[in-house]
Design a protein around this motif. Structure first.
Motif, PDB file in Angstrom:
ATOM      1  N   ASP A 372       0.841  -1.200   0.000  1.00 33.75           N
ATOM      2  CA  ASP A 372       0.000   0.000   0.000  1.00 33.75           C
ATOM      3  C   ASP A 372       0.877   1.252   0.000  1.00 33.75           C
ATOM      4  N   ASN A 373       0.495   2.222  -0.827  1.00 31.24           N
ATOM      5  CA  ASN A 373       1.212   3.502  -0.917  1.00 31.24           C
ATOM      6  C   ASN A 373       2.649   3.345  -1.420  1.00 31.24           C
ATOM      7  N   GLN A 374       2.922   2.250  -2.131  1.00 29.73           N
ATOM      8  CA  GLN A 374       4.238   2.063  -2.740  1.00 29.73           C
ATOM      9  C   GLN A 374       4.060   1.784  -4.234  1.00 29.73           C
ATOM     10  N   LYS A 375       5.111   2.040  -4.980  1.00 27.03           N
ATOM     11  CA  LYS A 375       5.164   1.631  -6.385  1.00 27.03           C
ATOM     12  C   LYS A 375       6.264   0.575  -6.476  1.00 27.03           C
ATOM     13  N   VAL A 376       5.866  -0.645  -6.886  1.00 24.92           N
ATOM     14  CA  VAL A 376       6.761  -1.789  -6.722  1.00 24.92           C
ATOM     15  C   VAL A 376       6.916  -2.552  -8.035  1.00 24.92           C
ATOM     16  N   ILE A 377       8.136  -3.012  -8.290  1.00 26.01           N
ATOM     17  CA  ILE A 377       8.401  -3.973  -9.359  1.00 26.01           C
ATOM     18  C   ILE A 377       8.974  -5.219  -8.700  1.00 26.01           C
ATOM     19  N   SER A 454       7.303   9.477  -5.307  1.00 30.73           N
ATOM     20  CA  SER A 454       8.104   8.275  -5.060  1.00 30.73           C
ATOM     21  C   SER A 454       8.446   7.588  -6.377  1.00 30.73           C
ATOM     22  N   SER A 455       9.607   6.933  -6.389  1.00 36.83           N
ATOM     23  CA  SER A 455      10.016   6.133  -7.547  1.00 36.83           C
ATOM     24  C   SER A 455       9.701   4.665  -7.275  1.00 36.83           C
ATOM     25  N   TYR A 456       9.913   3.831  -8.278  1.00 37.17           N
ATOM     26  CA  TYR A 456       9.586   2.417  -8.136  1.00 37.17           C
ATOM     27  C   TYR A 456      10.656   1.707  -7.293  1.00 37.17           C
ATOM     28  N   LYS A 457      10.163   0.843  -6.434  1.00 32.59           N
ATOM     29  CA  LYS A 457      11.035   0.048  -5.586  1.00 32.59           C
ATOM     30  C   LYS A 457      11.203  -1.335  -6.211  1.00 32.59           C
ATOM     31  N   MET A 458      12.443  -1.762  -6.388  1.00 29.36           N
ATOM     32  CA  MET A 458      12.732  -3.057  -6.991  1.00 29.36           C
ATOM     33  C   MET A 458      12.882  -4.112  -5.880  1.00 29.36           C
ATOM     34  N   ILE A 459      12.121  -5.206  -6.012  1.00 33.61           N
ATOM     35  CA  ILE A 459      12.215  -6.307  -5.032  1.00 33.61           C
ATOM     36  C   ILE A 459      12.600  -7.564  -5.793  1.00 33.61           C
ATOM     37  N   GLU A 460      13.877  -7.954  -5.668  1.00 33.88           N
ATOM     38  CA  GLU A 460      14.395  -9.091  -6.426  1.00 33.88           C
ATOM     39  C   GLU A 460      14.122 -10.415  -5.706  1.00 33.88           C
TER      40      GLU A 460
END
Length: 460
Positions: A372-377, A454-460
């Protein structure tokens, strides 16, 4: 008065049964509309219709416009997103119903109407939710096409109708690559097993026209998607030498004891009645083409997901339904009892399988809450493959579900190769899916992205 009503009910029992079917399908398309529109390509297709304010026709499959038109009208009327989704979900059933109305009530083709209703209820399960499938939309159009051409007689009547036959044939051939083989198969049955010479001439003329359109399509309207599908055929013989027991073949055999049990029972009934009625040639043609098609699909798609395989298995349902039409003679009472059985089991099957798609929505809600409230890849290894078969549509599924339920859009993208999105590290003002769209290019009433910082957060 009561006696008259009951006599009408017996006389038009197939019509009443069709009403029960379509009312049931319409009700389920309303109740389960989020399960249907927040699924795979459906979400992507709707996002394109809403973003561009036009139809989202892909790889020249123009027939998809019949169903997409419902969503487009909602978009052009600036209706809320949930209403557009509901229109698209219900539009599939309305499209199927309108074709039945033409076949049964306008043309009064009772036999073809029975075959059409049998096709709709016989095998389709997961495709009730994968509603954007052009093939599942194309086969009802095949029934419509033959209902229209069946009323034509050779001579002036045919020539007067030729102006309409040309666009209908173009739509038919371009609808989906698997439609032309079905058309050829049914035309062959009509030519071989109907004695009326006028009807045979019409069949030959229609076949020549369709073949011409097909040839033009193959030469001048090639597309990457169909060519990619043809590549699978190159490995057919190599796969056949390894044996027919592919993963998709074994899964189909397993499903014959479960969700496809009705199909197995109807196939047994067809063979039994065909032999009993001494229709040996008809039984042989239908059964052999069903088996050949099954092997072709499972050998060319040995490990493909269940919902996509079912899309191709619709050919088997079509062949069996048409087989009953051509070769099996049933009394009205037996035909209606059979139809009642098919409708009942079909609606039960949809209700049963809907539990999986409801859980799937629940899983996506968890993702929305978690990020929630994040931009995620996300790397797709973080996804539960039980619910997310493919990662690429997730951004559109999440967008649709979050916007409908929360009134604001969440951006969660998933991929097998997170490095391809490295350039999105500094992206703050764009929606990232299979394409990257700047917020300014998206209609703000439907793409409600509030975070422009906010920018996108990368979750590998």
């Amino acid at each position: 008065m009561t006696r008259t009503i009951f006599s009408l009910a017996r006389k038009n029992a197939d019509i009443l049964l069709a009403v029960v079917l379509f009312v049931g399908l319409f009700a389920m398309s309303i109740i389960l509309y989020k399960e249907r529109v927040c699924y795979m390509d459906v979400s992507f297709q709707l996002s394109e219709i809403i973003r561009t304010n036009t139809l989202a026709i892909q790889v020249n499959r123009f027939g998809a416009a019949f169903v997409q038109l419902f969503a487009l009208l909602g978009r052009m009327s600036s209706l809320p997103l949930w209403v557009i989704g509901l229109l698209y979900s219900c539009g599939v059933v309305i499209y199927q119903w309108l074709i039945w109305v033409y076949i049964r009530l306008v043309n009064r083709d009772v036999g073809l109407s029975y075959a059409y209703l049998m096709y709709l209820t016989l095998l389709c399960t997961h495709l009730f939710f994968w509603i954007q499938s052009e093939y599942s939309q194309a086969i009802p159009f095949v029934f419509f096409y033959f209902s229209y051409t069946n009323r034509l007689s050779w001579g002036s009547s045919y020539l007067r109708s030729f102006w309409l036959l040309i666009p209908l044939t173009i739509i038919l051939v371009f609808f989906h690559p698997l439609v032309f083989p079905l058309f050829v198969w049914m035309s062959l049955l009509m030519f071989l097993f109907r004695s009326n010479q006028s009807e045979k001439r019409v069949v030959v003329a229609n076949s020549l026209l369709a073949s011409l359109v097909f040839g033009i399509k193959e030469v001048y309207f090639k597309n990457w998607y169909d060519e990619q599908a043809k590549e699978r055929m190159k490995g057919l013989w190599a796969q056949l030498r390894q044996g027919i027991r592919t993963e998709s073949f074994d899964r189909f055999l397993s499903d014959l004891q479960g969700i496809y049990l009705v199909f197995a029972l109807l196939l047994i009934l067809f063979v039994w009645q065909g032999i009993y009625q001494k229709k040996y040639m008809g039984v042989a043609i239908v059964v052999l083409t069903i088996l050949a098609s099954l092997l072709f699909f499972t050998l060319t798609h040995p490990t493909t997901e269940r919902f996509y395989m079912e899309n191709m298995f619709l050919s088997l349902s079509f062949m069996l339904s048409v087989g009953f039409l051509f070769f099996i003679t049933l009394t009205s009472r037996k035909a209606n009892l059979l139809l009642l059985f098919l409708i009942t089991t079909c609606l039960f099957r949809y209700a049963y399988i809907s539990r999986h798609y409801h859980k799937r929505l629940g899983y996506m809600r968890e993702l929305i809450t978690t990020y929630d409230n994040q931009k995620v890849i996300l790397s797709e290894k973080h996804l539960d493959k039980q619910y997310i078969e493919y990662s690429w549509p997730l951004a559109y599924e999440i967008w649709m579900l979050s916007t409908i339920e929360r009134g604001r859009s969440t951006s969660i993208t998933a991929t097998h190769d997170i490095r391809q999105y490295d350039k999105c590290h500094d992206t703050t003002h764009a929606f990232v899916g299979i394409h990257i769209h700047d917020y300014n290019t998206l209609p703000s009433a439907y793409f409600i992205f509030q975070d422009t910082v906010s920018s996108y957060k990368m979750i590998e």
